[in-house]
Scaffold this motif. Structure first.
Motif, PDB file in Angstrom:
ATOM      1  N   GLU A  37      -1.977  16.119   1.333  1.00 43.75           N
ATOM      2  CA  GLU A  37      -0.873  15.568   0.544  1.00 43.75           C
ATOM      3  C   GLU A  37       0.197  15.051   1.486  1.00 43.75           C
ATOM      4  OE1 GLU A  37       0.572  18.824  -1.855  1.00 43.75           O
ATOM      5  OE2 GLU A  37      -0.799  18.325  -3.484  1.00 43.75           O
ATOM      6  N   GLY A  50      -1.073  13.859  -3.757  1.00 44.02           N
ATOM      7  CA  GLY A  50      -2.419  13.776  -3.205  1.00 44.02           C
ATOM      8  C   GLY A  50      -2.855  12.321  -3.138  1.00 44.02           C
ATOM      9  N   PRO A  51      -4.058  12.084  -2.697  1.00 46.38           N
ATOM     10  CA  PRO A  51      -4.501  10.703  -2.473  1.00 46.38           C
ATOM     11  C   PRO A  51      -4.699   9.891  -3.751  1.00 46.38           C
ATOM     12  CG  PRO A  51      -6.269  12.252  -2.003  1.00 46.38           C
ATOM     13  CD  PRO A  51      -5.053  13.059  -2.306  1.00 46.38           C
ATOM     14  N   TYR A  52      -4.432   8.622  -3.620  1.00 47.71           N
ATOM     15  CA  TYR A  52      -4.714   7.629  -4.652  1.00 47.71           C
ATOM     16  C   TYR A  52      -6.204   7.274  -4.568  1.00 47.71           C
ATOM     17  CZ  TYR A  52      -4.108   3.381  -7.423  1.00 47.71           C
ATOM     18  OH  TYR A  52      -4.184   2.423  -8.402  1.00 47.71           O
ATOM     19  N   TYR A  54      -9.702   8.319  -1.887  1.00 45.38           N
ATOM     20  CA  TYR A  54     -10.163   9.168  -0.793  1.00 45.38           C
ATOM     21  C   TYR A  54     -11.674   8.997  -0.655  1.00 45.38           C
ATOM     22  CZ  TYR A  54      -9.572  13.103   2.399  1.00 45.38           C
ATOM     23  OH  TYR A  54      -9.478  13.900   3.525  1.00 45.38           O
ATOM     24  N   THR A  68      -3.747   9.015  -8.010  1.00 47.62           N
ATOM     25  CA  THR A  68      -2.500   9.772  -8.063  1.00 47.62           C
ATOM     26  C   THR A  68      -1.408   8.954  -7.396  1.00 47.62           C
ATOM     27  OG1 THR A  68      -3.789  11.796  -7.843  1.00 47.62           O
ATOM     28  CG2 THR A  68      -1.427  11.958  -7.421  1.00 47.62           C
ATOM     29  N   GLN A  69      -0.274   8.869  -8.057  1.00 44.70           N
ATOM     30  CA  GLN A  69       0.866   8.165  -7.479  1.00 44.70           C
ATOM     31  C   GLN A  69       2.108   9.023  -7.685  1.00 44.70           C
ATOM     32  OE1 GLN A  69       2.289   4.454  -9.279  1.00 44.70           O
ATOM     33  NE2 GLN A  69       2.501   3.627  -7.226  1.00 44.70           N
ATOM     34  N   GLU A 155      -5.881   6.700   0.916  1.00 40.32           N
ATOM     35  CA  GLU A 155      -4.589   6.051   0.645  1.00 40.32           C
ATOM     36  C   GLU A 155      -3.755   6.961  -0.258  1.00 40.32           C
ATOM     37  OE1 GLU A 155      -4.381   1.684   0.060  1.00 40.32           O
ATOM     38  OE2 GLU A 155      -3.802   2.249  -1.974  1.00 40.32           O
ATOM     39  N   TRP A 156      -2.466   7.050   0.076  1.00 46.26           N
ATOM     40  CA  TRP A 156      -1.490   7.794  -0.716  1.00 46.26           C
ATOM     41  C   TRP A 156      -0.384   6.834  -1.107  1.00 46.26           C
ATOM     42  CZ3 TRP A 156      -4.125   9.375   3.429  1.00 46.26           C
ATOM     43  CH2 TRP A 156      -4.818  10.580   3.370  1.00 46.26           C
ATOM     44  N   SER A 157       0.176   7.009  -2.303  1.00 46.89           N
ATOM     45  CA  SER A 157       1.155   6.059  -2.823  1.00 46.89           C
ATOM     46  C   SER A 157       2.340   6.792  -3.475  1.00 46.89           C
ATOM     47  CB  SER A 157       0.460   5.169  -3.860  1.00 46.89           C
ATOM     48  OG  SER A 157       1.373   4.302  -4.478  1.00 46.89           O
TER      49      SER A 157
END
Length: 162
Positions: A37, A50-52, A54, A68-69, A155-157
């Motif tokens: 995260e 957490g990741p958008y 993975y 997840t955003q 990717e995380w957003s």
């Protein structure tokens, strides 16, 4: 005397039953792999997300897409402080800063082990207000035309709300 023995036996059976229940729960629960995260903080507000996206780094077709955003409220005079875990920082990672006009998005690359945290101004004098941040872990791939390019495998957003 018989009564004391009966109470001791009953208590023992209850303790064994509770122990068996807890042991069974520990054996059958599936915590699964914990995905990293990121966190973003600004003026008293914190979000962890957490990741958008993975993907398996060796097979980019094997992906989880929870989409997840995070959302972070902020005020224009306070910066956003981004933190990434060691699992992200030990690899080359990219930070995208998205502004009101998405054409003004900026990209910054960080070498492995060089950064765990970044402070980002919430307003850029040329680009305007920051509306989002994206953290990406990259994989090099050969595209259909034979060119080598980097593609995010994770990717995380975080969306910023004014």
């Amino acid at each position: 005397m018989k009564r004391v023995v009966a109470v001791v036996i009953t208590a023992g059976v209850i303790l064994l039953s509770v122990g068996a229940g807890v042991g069974t729960w520990l054996l059958v629960r599936r915590p699964g792999p914990q995905q990293p995260e990121i966190s973003a903080y600004s003026h008293g507000h914190l979000t962890r997300v957490g990741p958008y996206l993975y993907c398996n780094v060796l097979d980019l077709n094997d992906c989880q897409t929870p989409q997840t955003q995070g959302e972070l409220p902020f005020k224009a005079r306070f910066p956003v402080q981004l933190s990434v875990p060691e699992a992200v920082s030990r690899a080359p990672w990219r930070l995208l800063q998205v502004y009101e006009d998405p054409a003004n998005t900026t990209s910054t690359m960080f070498r492995p082990g060089s950064r765990f945290a970044v402070t980002i101004p919430s307003v850029d004098p040329q680009r305007g207000r920051l509306t989002g941040i994206v953290v990406q872990l990259l994989t090099l791939v050969v595209d259909p035309s034979g060119e080598l390019r980097d593609v995010p495998h994770a990717e995380w957003s975080v969306r910023l709300t004014f």
